[in-house]
Design a protein around this motif. Structure first.
Motif, PDB file in Angstrom:
ATOM      1  N   ASN A 170       0.819  -1.222   0.000  1.00  0.00           N
ATOM      2  CA  ASN A 170       0.000   0.000   0.000  1.00  0.00           C
ATOM      3  C   ASN A 170       0.848   1.266   0.000  1.00  0.00           C
ATOM      4  OD1 ASN A 170      -2.414  -1.516   0.051  1.00  0.00           O
ATOM      5  ND2 ASN A 170      -2.246  -1.740   2.270  1.00  0.00           N
ATOM      6  N   ARG A 171       1.893   1.271  -0.830  1.00  0.00           N
ATOM      7  CA  ARG A 171       2.792   2.414  -1.001  1.00  0.00           C
ATOM      8  C   ARG A 171       3.633   2.676   0.238  1.00  0.00           C
ATOM      9  NH1 ARG A 171       0.650   7.110  -4.802  1.00  0.00           N
ATOM     10  NH2 ARG A 171       2.838   6.829  -5.405  1.00  0.00           N
ATOM     11  N   GLY A 172       3.753   1.658   1.093  1.00  0.00           N
ATOM     12  CA  GLY A 172       4.509   1.828   2.324  1.00  0.00           C
ATOM     13  C   GLY A 172       5.930   1.325   2.265  1.00  0.00           C
ATOM     14  N   ASP A 173       6.341   0.693   1.171  1.00  0.00           N
ATOM     15  CA  ASP A 173       7.682   0.130   1.078  1.00  0.00           C
ATOM     16  C   ASP A 173       8.084   0.015  -0.389  1.00  0.00           C
ATOM     17  OD1 ASP A 173      10.074  -0.895   1.950  1.00  0.00           O
ATOM     18  OD2 ASP A 173       9.278  -2.800   2.681  1.00  0.00           O
ATOM     19  N   PHE A 174       9.376  -0.254  -0.619  1.00  0.00           N
ATOM     20  CA  PHE A 174       9.893  -0.527  -1.950  1.00  0.00           C
ATOM     21  C   PHE A 174      10.318  -1.983  -2.040  1.00  0.00           C
ATOM     22  CE2 PHE A 174      11.348   4.112  -1.955  1.00  0.00           C
ATOM     23  CZ  PHE A 174      10.358   4.530  -2.828  1.00  0.00           C
ATOM     24  N   THR A 175      10.280  -2.541  -3.248  1.00  0.00           N
ATOM     25  CA  THR A 175      10.859  -3.849  -3.509  1.00  0.00           C
ATOM     26  C   THR A 175      11.493  -3.836  -4.892  1.00  0.00           C
ATOM     27  OG1 THR A 175      10.479  -6.243  -3.408  1.00  0.00           O
ATOM     28  CG2 THR A 175       8.775  -4.916  -4.488  1.00  0.00           C
ATOM     29  N   TYR A 176      12.070  -4.972  -5.269  1.00  0.00           N
ATOM     30  CA  TYR A 176      12.813  -5.040  -6.519  1.00  0.00           C
ATOM     31  C   TYR A 176      11.893  -5.153  -7.718  1.00  0.00           C
ATOM     32  CZ  TYR A 176      16.077  -6.648  -2.948  1.00  0.00           C
ATOM     33  OH  TYR A 176      16.817  -6.774  -1.801  1.00  0.00           O
ATOM     34  N   ALA A 177      12.114  -4.329  -8.720  1.00  0.00           N
ATOM     35  CA  ALA A 177      11.304  -4.409  -9.930  1.00  0.00           C
ATOM     36  C   ALA A 177      11.633  -5.651 -10.740  1.00  0.00           C
ATOM     37  CB  ALA A 177      11.522  -3.158 -10.784  1.00  0.00           C
ATOM     38  N   ASN A 178      12.862  -6.143 -10.650  1.00  0.00           N
ATOM     39  CA  ASN A 178      13.256  -7.286 -11.488  1.00  0.00           C
ATOM     40  C   ASN A 178      12.753  -8.624 -10.956  1.00  0.00           C
ATOM     41  OD1 ASN A 178      14.984  -7.342  -9.299  1.00  0.00           O
ATOM     42  ND2 ASN A 178      16.793  -7.912 -10.488  1.00  0.00           N
ATOM     43  N   ILE A 179      12.094  -8.631  -9.809  1.00  0.00           N
ATOM     44  CA  ILE A 179      11.490  -9.869  -9.318  1.00  0.00           C
ATOM     45  C   ILE A 179       9.994  -9.685  -9.080  1.00  0.00           C
ATOM     46  CG2 ILE A 179      13.619 -10.676  -8.233  1.00  0.00           C
ATOM     47  CD1 ILE A 179      12.375  -9.810  -5.513  1.00  0.00           C
ATOM     48  N   THR A 180       9.439  -8.604  -9.594  1.00  0.00           N
ATOM     49  CA  THR A 180       8.036  -8.290  -9.343  1.00  0.00           C
ATOM     50  C   THR A 180       7.260  -8.204 -10.648  1.00  0.00           C
ATOM     51  OG1 THR A 180       8.668  -7.031  -7.375  1.00  0.00           O
ATOM     52  CG2 THR A 180       6.453  -6.669  -8.234  1.00  0.00           C
ATOM     53  N   GLY A 181       6.090  -8.827 -10.672  1.00  0.00           N
ATOM     54  CA  GLY A 181       5.218  -8.748 -11.836  1.00  0.00           C
ATOM     55  C   GLY A 181       4.027  -7.860 -11.560  1.00  0.00           C
ATOM     56  N   ILE A 182       3.473  -7.298 -12.607  1.00  0.00           N
ATOM     57  CA  ILE A 182       2.247  -6.504 -12.512  1.00  0.00           C
ATOM     58  C   ILE A 182       1.138  -7.312 -13.176  1.00  0.00           C
ATOM     59  CG2 ILE A 182       1.105  -4.337 -13.120  1.00  0.00           C
ATOM     60  CD1 ILE A 182       3.815  -2.989 -13.147  1.00  0.00           C
ATOM     61  N   ALA A 183       0.142  -7.670 -12.387  1.00  0.00           N
ATOM     62  CA  ALA A 183      -0.929  -8.539 -12.866  1.00  0.00           C
ATOM     63  C   ALA A 183      -1.843  -7.802 -13.837  1.00  0.00           C
ATOM     64  CB  ALA A 183      -1.736  -9.065 -11.678  1.00  0.00           C
ATOM     65  N   PRO A 184      -2.567  -8.525 -14.689  1.00  0.00           N
ATOM     66  CA  PRO A 184      -3.522  -7.880 -15.601  1.00  0.00           C
ATOM     67  C   PRO A 184      -4.525  -7.025 -14.846  1.00  0.00           C
ATOM     68  CG  PRO A 184      -3.207 -10.175 -16.209  1.00  0.00           C
ATOM     69  CD  PRO A 184      -2.515  -9.989 -14.899  1.00  0.00           C
ATOM     70  N   LEU A 185      -4.787  -5.837 -15.372  1.00  0.00           N
ATOM     71  CA  LEU A 185      -5.751  -4.863 -14.853  1.00  0.00           C
ATOM     72  C   LEU A 185      -5.341  -4.263 -13.511  1.00  0.00           C
ATOM     73  CD1 LEU A 185      -9.132  -6.580 -15.810  1.00  0.00           C
ATOM     74  CD2 LEU A 185      -7.735  -4.986 -17.150  1.00  0.00           C
ATOM     75  N   ALA A 186      -4.167  -4.613 -13.005  1.00  0.00           N
ATOM     76  CA  ALA A 186      -3.677  -4.029 -11.750  1.00  0.00           C
ATOM     77  C   ALA A 186      -2.908  -2.749 -12.028  1.00  0.00           C
ATOM     78  CB  ALA A 186      -2.796  -5.023 -11.012  1.00  0.00           C
ATOM     79  N   THR A 187      -2.997  -1.802 -11.102  1.00  0.00           N
ATOM     80  CA  THR A 187      -2.232  -0.561 -11.173  1.00  0.00           C
ATOM     81  C   THR A 187      -1.164  -0.577 -10.094  1.00  0.00           C
ATOM     82  OG1 THR A 187      -4.110   0.699 -12.036  1.00  0.00           O
ATOM     83  CG2 THR A 187      -2.326   1.956 -11.017  1.00  0.00           C
ATOM     84  N   GLU A 188       0.080  -0.381 -10.481  1.00  0.00           N
ATOM     85  CA  GLU A 188       1.197  -0.344  -9.535  1.00  0.00           C
ATOM     86  C   GLU A 188       2.003   0.929  -9.758  1.00  0.00           C
ATOM     87  OE1 GLU A 188       1.243  -2.470  -7.253  1.00  0.00           O
ATOM     88  OE2 GLU A 188       0.237  -4.255  -8.033  1.00  0.00           O
ATOM     89  N   TYR A 189       2.786   1.291  -8.738  1.00  0.00           N
ATOM     90  CA  TYR A 189       3.587   2.507  -8.804  1.00  0.00           C
ATOM     91  C   TYR A 189       5.056   2.137  -8.980  1.00  0.00           C
ATOM     92  CZ  TYR A 189      -0.613   4.978  -7.433  1.00  0.00           C
ATOM     93  OH  TYR A 189      -1.884   5.497  -7.412  1.00  0.00           O
ATOM     94  N   VAL A 190       5.587   2.519 -10.142  1.00  0.00           N
ATOM     95  CA  VAL A 190       6.960   2.196 -10.526  1.00  0.00           C
ATOM     96  C   VAL A 190       7.786   3.469 -10.529  1.00  0.00           C
ATOM     97  CG1 VAL A 190       8.418   1.216 -12.331  1.00  0.00           C
ATOM     98  CG2 VAL A 190       6.131   0.271 -11.931  1.00  0.00           C
ATOM     99  N   HIS A 191       8.939   3.428  -9.861  1.00  0.00           N
ATOM    100  CA  HIS A 191       9.832   4.585  -9.799  1.00  0.00           C
ATOM    101  C   HIS A 191      11.045   4.348 -10.692  1.00  0.00           C
ATOM    102  CE1 HIS A 191       8.228   6.563  -5.982  1.00  0.00           C
ATOM    103  NE2 HIS A 191       7.524   5.449  -6.085  1.00  0.00           N
ATOM    104  N   TYR A 192      11.429   5.393 -11.404  1.00  0.00           N
ATOM    105  CA  TYR A 192      12.681   5.375 -12.158  1.00  0.00           C
ATOM    106  C   TYR A 192      13.616   6.356 -11.477  1.00  0.00           C
ATOM    107  CZ  TYR A 192      14.691   3.421 -16.436  1.00  0.00           C
ATOM    108  OH  TYR A 192      15.417   2.657 -17.326  1.00  0.00           O
ATOM    109  N   LEU A 193      14.772   5.853 -10.997  1.00  0.00           N
ATOM    110  CA  LEU A 193      15.720   6.682 -10.258  1.00  0.00           C
ATOM    111  C   LEU A 193      16.983   6.932 -11.077  1.00  0.00           C
ATOM    112  CD1 LEU A 193      15.627   5.151  -6.641  1.00  0.00           C
ATOM    113  CD2 LEU A 193      14.128   6.859  -7.664  1.00  0.00           C
ATOM    114  N   PHE A 194      17.418   8.177 -11.063  1.00  0.00           N
ATOM    115  CA  PHE A 194      18.665   8.579 -11.713  1.00  0.00           C
ATOM    116  C   PHE A 194      19.564   9.196 -10.646  1.00  0.00           C
ATOM    117  CE2 PHE A 194      15.193   8.963 -14.707  1.00  0.00           C
ATOM    118  CZ  PHE A 194      15.671   8.358 -15.862  1.00  0.00           C
TER     119      PHE A 194
END
Length: 372
Positions: free
Chosen positions: A319-343
């Motif tokens: 619920n937007r309370g933590d971060f995890t790895y994008a390379n081990i996480t999938g986004i399910a059909p019709l689901a909305t997730e928050y993805v950060h791009y860091l530079f």
């Protein structure tokens, strides 16, 4: 509630980074004709074969229908198992049938629910079998969208849950195994069909969790078809064949934290003399299958019109309370997730006042966003 401590490190990118993590708390554990052509030799004196001798009279091969399961109906696979579907449900929280004083439960993230399929499984083999080896399953929503899940198993006279991957079922014992699918909340309320495909004892079955028709609501505003390329402003809708997206926010800081930090959470500290430029995307997967979170967006940052920087992705959880790895996480059909791009960039980028622009691709479509 089950609590697990984990140690995190930053997901890939041009330069791996080490996130700082105090701890991570979770309430749930979440899971294959070649056509051979024959050249016919022809000549001026050779008569063509009659049509009836050149056409095959064999009936086309057809796959046998997948048998349907009904709740309470017992099925048996000789010397392997005897089983029945005990119950199915769709809810935001999954508890054991007869909760004890202290028990584990599974609560879906905000905007999601669980489809829970409970199977009573009797082991007919002459040896113990791992509970997580008894079955596999896929969920089909609206006959289009596919979801993977994970299994758990009851214990203590159906009063608690434990992990199926550390639990064995002894010969002739009957245990209750749950297969859980975390899906968008609309699955619960839409009235559209929900069906599971189960593989148990080497046999395939289908289970109608809910009959229904039609298609799920798109959720899109017909008056706002969204942009398919070009410059994007914060909050402006992006529309591609496989996704809907928008830029939730952008920030420049030496430390990046989740928007609503839990008591224990991961964060990212830039190296000395550097800061992060963070761009957060709200991304809805419109494809029929899960997509890898680290493959949905590629981006480049340009500073002062000439200096280019590569970045890396992370994704929010809990619920937007933590971060995890994008390379081990999938986004399910019709689901909305928050993805950060860091530079990670020199600290002067934060204070100089020079322009900062991010160019990014979603579904092969090109967009730009002006941070400053």
């Amino acid at each position: 509630t089950l609590a697990i401590s984990m140690t995190a490190c930053k997901a890939g990118g041009e330069k791996p980074e080490e996130p700082v993590q105090t701890s991570v708390s979770e309430t749930s554990v979440h899971s294959q004709q070649e056509e051979s052509g024959s050249a016919e030799k022809t000549g001026e004196t050779q008569a063509p074969l009659p049509p009836e001798t050149t056409e095959s009279t064999a009936a086309p091969a057809t796959e046998p229908p997948v048998p349907a399961l009904a709740v309470g109906e017992t099925q048996a696979v000789a010397d392997v198992c005897e089983f029945s579907v005990d119950d199915t449900s769709i809810s935001a929280r999954v508890e054991p049938p007869q909760p004890g004083g202290y028990y584990t439960y599974y609560e879906a993230d905000r905007g999601k629910v669980y489809v829970d399929i409970c199977v009573a499984y009797k082991n007919l083999s002459n040896r113990s079998i791992g509970a997580d080896d008894t079955m596999s399953a896929t969920l089909l929503y609206a006959e289009t969208y596919r979801y993977t899940g994970f299994s758990i198993i009851e214990k203590d006279s159906r009063s608690n849950f434990t992990y199926s991957n550390i639990t064995d079922i002894a010969p002739l014992s009957t245990e209750y195994i749950h297969y859980l699918f975390e899906v968008p909340a609309e699955v619960e309320t839409s009235g559209v069909s929900v069906e599971a495909r189960l593989s148990i004892g080497g046999q395939s079955y289908r289970l109608i969790v809910r009959e229904g028709g039609g298609a799920p609501a798109s959720g899109s505003d017909p008056a706002d078809p969204g942009k398919t390329s070009g410059a994007i402003a914060r909050g402006e809708r992006i529309s591609t064949p496989n996704a809907e997206a928008s830029i939730d926010f952008s920030a420049i800081a030496a430390r990046i934290e989740p928007p609503q930090p839990d008591d224990y959470y991961s964060y990212y500290d830039a190296d000395a003399g550097k800061v992060y430029v963070d761009i957060c995307f709200a991304y809805k997967n419109l494809a029929s299958d899960e997509v890898d979170a680290d493959e949905i967006i590629s981006a480049t940052l340009t500073y002062a019109g000439q200096y280019e920087y590569a970045g890396f992705t992370i994704i929010e959880e809990d619920n937007r309370g933590d971060f995890t790895y994008a390379n081990i996480t999938g986004i399910a059909p019709l689901a909305t997730e928050y993805v950060h791009y860091l530079f990670e960039v020199p600290a002067e980028v934060e204070t100089s006042g020079e322009a900062i622009e991010i160019s990014f691709f979603i579904d092969g479509s090109s967009f730009t966003y002006t941070v400053r």
